[in-house]
Write an enzyme that holds these catalytic residues in place. Sequence first.
Site, PDB file in Angstrom:
ATOM      1  N   LEU A  11       0.839  -1.295  -0.184  1.00 51.73           N
ATOM      2  CA  LEU A  11      -0.101  -0.044   0.091  1.00 51.73           C
ATOM      3  C   LEU A  11       0.650   1.113   0.070  1.00 51.73           C
ATOM      4  CD1 LEU A  11      -2.523  -0.983   2.686  1.00 51.73           C
ATOM      5  CD2 LEU A  11      -3.006  -1.357   0.194  1.00 51.73           C
ATOM      6  N   THR A  17       2.542   5.857  -5.330  1.00 51.53           N
ATOM      7  CA  THR A  17       3.861   6.397  -5.681  1.00 51.53           C
ATOM      8  C   THR A  17       4.501   7.280  -4.461  1.00 51.53           C
ATOM      9  OG1 THR A  17       3.046   6.754  -7.883  1.00 51.53           O
ATOM     10  CG2 THR A  17       4.682   8.208  -7.179  1.00 51.53           C
ATOM     11  N   CYS A  18       3.414   8.010  -3.873  1.00 53.33           N
ATOM     12  CA  CYS A  18       4.193   9.133  -2.767  1.00 53.33           C
ATOM     13  C   CYS A  18       4.820   8.334  -1.811  1.00 53.33           C
ATOM     14  CB  CYS A  18       3.034   9.933  -2.191  1.00 53.33           C
ATOM     15  SG  CYS A  18       3.425  10.541  -0.653  1.00 53.33           S
ATOM     16  N   GLY A  35      13.253  17.039 -10.302  1.00 53.48           N
ATOM     17  CA  GLY A  35      14.567  17.106 -10.669  1.00 53.48           C
ATOM     18  C   GLY A  35      15.448  17.747 -10.021  1.00 53.48           C
ATOM     19  N   GLU A  48      16.459  22.869 -18.762  1.00 57.37           N
ATOM     20  CA  GLU A  48      15.159  23.402 -18.861  1.00 57.37           C
ATOM     21  C   GLU A  48      14.346  24.194 -20.237  1.00 57.37           C
ATOM     22  OE1 GLU A  48      11.493  24.197 -18.066  1.00 57.37           O
ATOM     23  OE2 GLU A  48      12.377  23.161 -16.540  1.00 57.37           O
ATOM     24  N   LEU A  69      -0.351  16.930  -6.172  1.00 58.75           N
ATOM     25  CA  LEU A  69       0.264  17.172  -4.824  1.00 58.75           C
ATOM     26  C   LEU A  69      -0.494  16.105  -3.872  1.00 58.75           C
ATOM     27  CD1 LEU A  69       0.403  20.865  -4.195  1.00 58.75           C
ATOM     28  CD2 LEU A  69       2.401  19.529  -4.708  1.00 58.75           C
ATOM     29  N   HIS A  86      -1.013  16.256  -0.619  1.00 61.07           N
ATOM     30  CA  HIS A  86      -1.711  16.779   0.519  1.00 61.07           C
ATOM     31  C   HIS A  86      -3.112  17.194  -0.346  1.00 61.07           C
ATOM     32  CE1 HIS A  86       1.407  19.572  -0.703  1.00 61.07           C
ATOM     33  NE2 HIS A  86       0.538  20.509  -0.648  1.00 61.07           N
ATOM     34  N   HIS A  89      11.162  33.602  20.067  1.00 67.93           N
ATOM     35  CA  HIS A  89      12.479  34.185  19.654  1.00 67.93           C
ATOM     36  C   HIS A  89      13.574  33.383  20.413  1.00 67.93           C
ATOM     37  CE1 HIS A  89      15.655  36.941  18.674  1.00 67.93           C
ATOM     38  NE2 HIS A  89      16.160  36.844  20.169  1.00 67.93           N
TER      39      HIS A  89
END
Length: 467
Positions: A37, A40-41, A185, A203, A320, A322, A445
Site C-alpha cells: 500500500l 507512488t508517494c 529534478g 530547462e 500534490l 496533500h 524568539h
Amino acid sequence: MKYDVVVIGSGPGGYVAAIRCAQVGLKTAIIEKYSVLGGTCLNVGCIPSKALLDSSEHYHNAAHTFKTHGIELDNLQVNLEQMIKRKGEVVKSNNDGITFLMKKNKIDTYFGLGSFVDKNRIKVTAQDGTSQEIETSNTIIATGSKPTVLPFIPVDKQRIITSTEALELKEVPKHMVIIGGGVIGLELGSVYARLGAKITVIEFLDSIIPTMDKSLGKELQRILKKTLGFDFYFQHKVTGATNTGEGVTVTAQNPKGENVTFEGDYCLVSIGRKPYTEGLGLENAGVQMAERGMIAVDDHLRTNVPGIFAIGDVIRGAMLAHKAEEEGVLVAEQIVGQKPHINYNLIPGVVYTWPEVAGVGFTEEQLKEQGRAYKAGSFPFKASGRAKASMDTDGFVKVLADKETDEILGVHMIGPRIADLIAEAVVAMEFRASAEDVARMSHAHPTYTEALKEACLAASENRPIHI
C-alpha cells in the site's frame, strides 16, 4: 462482496479517502495494483526522496559545516548502499503503518488491478492472473500518476532514468544531466550533488520551478549554483538522449537554435507526471475523460457517472499528495450528505531542496496579471538571529497583501524549515487574516517563524524591526 464505497488506488488520496469513508460509517474496500500500500508517494515518491534528501544533507553538513561548528571528522565517506537501505526501511515502516490503519478501520484490502465491469461492479485481477468481482454503490478513483516521458528519449532505466530509478542507484553519479527544472529534478539533483555529483539542469522555460513565484526560482537557482555547483541551461529544447554504454549523451537546441551536446554518466528525465488510468476499464462504466488523459469531474469531484468520483493526480489541479488527501476527505463526507469544501488557492506547494521553498496563494505575477492592487513586504533570513545560529542565512519570506484591506493574498518563502513554516501562512489565509494580524501575533524568539512576522510588518506598515 458488496460495499458502500470501493477506492481504487492506495496512495495518499486513496488510503485517506478509505479511512474517512470508514470513519463516517461506510462499508469500505480499497484496491491496490501492487503488492504494498501507499502508492507512488510512499513507495517511489515523497517519502523515499525525503529520506535520501535528509541523509544526503547530513553528509553535506558533515563535509562542509561541521568544522565551523567545532566538530572534527576524519575519513568521511559516503556509503550509498546503506543510505538506500535506510530509505527502504523508512518506506517499509510507512507501508506497515498504512496496513495497520486499514485493519484498524476495518477496511477490506484487495491486491490486484481494479477495473470496471460496469458502474457498480469492479473486477480485481491479481498478479497470478486470478480474478474476483466485487459490487459497490460508490467508487473513488485514486490511481495517481506516473512520470511523463518524451517519445524521442528512450528511458532504458539504466543510464537514462526516471525518478523511480534515481531512488535506487548503485553509485553516486559523476555527472547527472537532468531534463527539467521542476520540483522532482531539483530534489533528486540535490541528493546526488551533496554526495559529490556534478549536476546540469536543462530547462525548456526561462526559470526553474516555473509555477511558483518568480522570485523563489531566481533565489533557488542562485543558491544551488553557489552551494552545490549546479549548472543551468534555460530555454533549451532537448532533442535526444543516447546511452553510450558508460554514459549518456544529451542533445538540445539553445535559444539561438544551435545544436548543443551534454555528456554525463546518467540522464534523469524529470519533465513532470501524467495521470495513470491504464487498465481501469473506464469505458465500461461510461466515465468521460478530459484533456491530457485526465478524468473529467465537476466541482464536487463527481464524474459524469453517478456514484463514481475521482481525486488526486488523475484529475485537474496540482499533483500534490496533500491535495489528494483533502479531496479524498471531501468525497467521503459528501457521500454521507455533509457539506465540506476545499479552497484550492490555499493548498501550499513545497520544494524540499535546502534551503526549502514553499508558496501559497497568489504569486506576484498573478496579481499583476489580475490588475489587483497589492503591497509586498519581505524579510531576509540573513537578518534572523535563529538563522545565523544555524548557519542557514540564505533566502527570505515575502508577503503579498491587498493594498486597501491588508488581507494576505500570498506568501512565498525560501529558507530553513520552510516546508513547516508555510503552514502558519495557510492558517492565517484560511481565516482571511491581514498582514497586521500576523505582525501583532507573538512569535517565539529566536525562531525561523519570526521572519514571517517581520515580512508581515514590512507588507502592512513598511516597518520591519530587524532590517
